[in-house]
Scaffold this active site. Structure first.
Site, PDB file in Angstrom:
ATOM      1  N   CYS A  28       0.802  -1.224   0.000  1.00  0.00           N
ATOM      2  CA  CYS A  28       0.000   0.000   0.000  1.00  0.00           C
ATOM      3  C   CYS A  28       0.836   1.275   0.000  1.00  0.00           C
ATOM      4  CB  CYS A  28      -0.937   0.014   1.215  1.00  0.00           C
ATOM      5  SG  CYS A  28      -1.852  -1.518   1.414  1.00  0.00           S
ATOM      6  N   HIS A  71      -3.680   7.742   5.791  1.00  0.00           N
ATOM      7  CA  HIS A  71      -3.788   6.389   5.238  1.00  0.00           C
ATOM      8  C   HIS A  71      -5.176   5.842   5.550  1.00  0.00           C
ATOM      9  CE1 HIS A  71      -2.454   2.663   3.565  1.00  0.00           C
ATOM     10  NE2 HIS A  71      -2.561   2.007   4.700  1.00  0.00           N
ATOM     11  N   GLU A  94      -2.180   5.324  13.439  1.00  0.00           N
ATOM     12  CA  GLU A  94      -1.888   6.542  12.682  1.00  0.00           C
ATOM     13  C   GLU A  94      -2.158   7.783  13.531  1.00  0.00           C
ATOM     14  OE1 GLU A  94      -2.477   8.439   8.220  1.00  0.00           O
ATOM     15  OE2 GLU A  94      -3.768   6.774   8.847  1.00  0.00           O
ATOM     16  N   LYS A 102     -10.596   7.066   1.505  1.00  0.00           N
ATOM     17  CA  LYS A 102     -10.848   5.660   1.157  1.00  0.00           C
ATOM     18  C   LYS A 102     -12.329   5.271   1.191  1.00  0.00           C
ATOM     19  CE  LYS A 102      -6.316   3.561   1.994  1.00  0.00           C
ATOM     20  NZ  LYS A 102      -5.489   4.748   2.230  1.00  0.00           N
ATOM     21  N   HIS A 142      -9.850   1.238  -0.820  1.00  0.00           N
ATOM     22  CA  HIS A 142      -8.418   1.058  -0.572  1.00  0.00           C
ATOM     23  C   HIS A 142      -7.824   0.415  -1.822  1.00  0.00           C
ATOM     24  CE1 HIS A 142      -4.603   0.439   1.021  1.00  0.00           C
ATOM     25  NE2 HIS A 142      -4.872  -0.202   2.163  1.00  0.00           N
ATOM     26  N   PHE A 179       1.463  -3.107   4.707  1.00  0.00           N
ATOM     27  CA  PHE A 179       1.848  -4.379   5.315  1.00  0.00           C
ATOM     28  C   PHE A 179       3.350  -4.582   5.087  1.00  0.00           C
ATOM     29  CE2 PHE A 179      -2.464  -6.796   5.113  1.00  0.00           C
ATOM     30  CZ  PHE A 179      -2.864  -6.166   6.271  1.00  0.00           C
TER      31      PHE A 179
END
Length: 404
Positions: free
Chosen positions: A163, A295, A306, A327, A332, A391
């Protein structure tokens, strides 16, 4: 140090087939999340929702010969790159062609082609594959296609860091421009991951929301996948001014870090390190930042982590920031996420409108900042940052400011 500006922008996703349409939908708070059209009901446990590119026919963009070479993730990259290059007015001819690069982020690659091939092999027991399967699904396909269509003969490659891929692509392109290796780049991200195999794999992780995406909100239940691409032309300030190009904004800093911890669980320390690096790289103090495109995936762990990272970086100024995740509108989009979200950050600076975080039901004690819930707001934005945390503990942040 060579200053870098953005002179062209293109996008395609669930919110529209060009950048102005995508930005308009963001300001209006329209969501592109809905039932998946090409996967049969009952094949997915969460009921099958995503942010798909709809009303899309590749025949409207490509002739038959070109289409035979393209997976949708390359189609989206080509469409967005074409728009960005046209807006920029840049020409890749002569020496300019070798002094330009293509750097594209993608997290999954040609999933549509891969899914189709495996369905034929394992589901239908067919022995014959499409002879162009490899060139359609290989990760570098969109960078190669963009370079060929536009005659760009400098460095062309793909960055794959889940991502964070798009923001890492920006960082690599910016570093090449600053070093003097190139003068311009077509850079961004692309993804076409709404396939049965991909969705079933994400379902197995138990991070997909069954209803919708609601970042930073109480009652959030996970992420919703999206697809699409956003591409940009970046170049030196000197070259943009020399050819009289309209400057959209300035790319002032990039930051990258690794958590070096858990493969899936995020770290506020690693996320804060990337934000701090982007600010230092751009010569921006924390109190100069007006807006953060977060994010903000809508998972319990990501959003609280975050938020803690933002507190670490900005201290008391965190309370003054406007923060939103887009998002819930475009989904996403994995490797394309950062590129699509840069549309929001640029729009906030250019138009003085901060897009909202949709589906917000109320504050979560672990998420205690201003997330611009549910409706866009007007505010003068001079400096914005856009966060992408992947990730594997891979973090990449972009800092931009008003055009010089």
């Amino acid at each position: 140090m060579r200053r870098i500006v953005i002179t062209g922008m293109g996008a395609i996703c669930a919110l529209g087939h060009d950048a102005p349409s995508v930005w308009k939908a963001m300001t209006e708070g329209r969501s592109g999340i809905g039932p998946i059209h090409h996967i049969q009901p009952g094949q997915l446990r969460n009921g099958g929702i995503a942010a798909e590119v709809t009303d899309y026919d590749p025949a409207n963009f490509f002739d038959d010969a070109r289409r035979s070479l393209l997976d949708p993730f390359s189609e989206y990259a080509l469409i967005a790159a074409r728009e960005a290059i046209q807006q920029s007015g840049i020409r890749f001819e002569g020496e300019a062609a070798s002094r330009a690069a293509v750097v594209i982020g993608t997290g999954a690659g040609g999933e549509t082609t891969r899914d189709d091939l495996y369905e034929r092999l394992y589901g239908e027991h067919q022995g014959r594959f499409h002879p162009l399967g490899i060139v359609r699904m290989m990760m570098n396909a969109p960078a190669s296609q963009v370079s060929m269509v536009h005659g760009i003969t400098g460095p062309s490659f793909v960055v794959a860091s889940a991502c964070a891929s798009s923001n890492h692509a920006f960082a690599q392109a910016a570093l090449m421009i600053r070093s003097g290796m190139i003068d311009a780049a077509v850079v961004g991200g692309t993804e076409a991951c709404i396939t049965l195999g991909t969705l079933r794999a994400w379902e197995a992780m138990r991070v997909l929301a069954p209803d919708t995406c609601r970042p930073f909100s109480q009652g959030r239940r996970g992420l919703v996948l999206g697809e699409g691409a956003a591409m940009y032309v970046i170049e030196t300030l000197e070259s943009a001014r020399a050819r009289g190009a309209e400057i959209i904004c300035e790319l002032v800093g990039t930051g990258m870090s690794s958590d070096a911890g858990d493969i899936a669980a995020p770290s506020d320390i690693g996320a804060a390190a990337a934000m701090n690096m982007a600010l230092r790289d751009g010569g921006v103090s924390p109190d100069q930042v007006d807006y953060i495109n977060a994010h903000g995936t809508g998972t319990v762990a990501n959003d609280s982590t975050e938020t803690r990272a933002i507190h670490r970086v900005f201290g008391e100024h965190a309370r003054e920031l406007w923060i939103s995740s887009t998002k819930p509108m475009h989904g996403h989009a994995l490797g394309a996420g950062g590129a699509l979200e840069l549309v929001a950050a640029i729009g906030a600076i250019h138009d003085g409108i901060v897009p909202p975080t949709l589906n917000y039901l109320g504050p979560d004690p672990a998420c205690d900042l201003d997330y611009v819930p549910n409706e866009a707001r007007e505010r003068k934005v001079d400096v914005a940052i856009s966060n992408s945390f992947a990730f594997g503990g891979l973090n990449a942040v972009i800092a931009i400011r008003r055009a010089p």
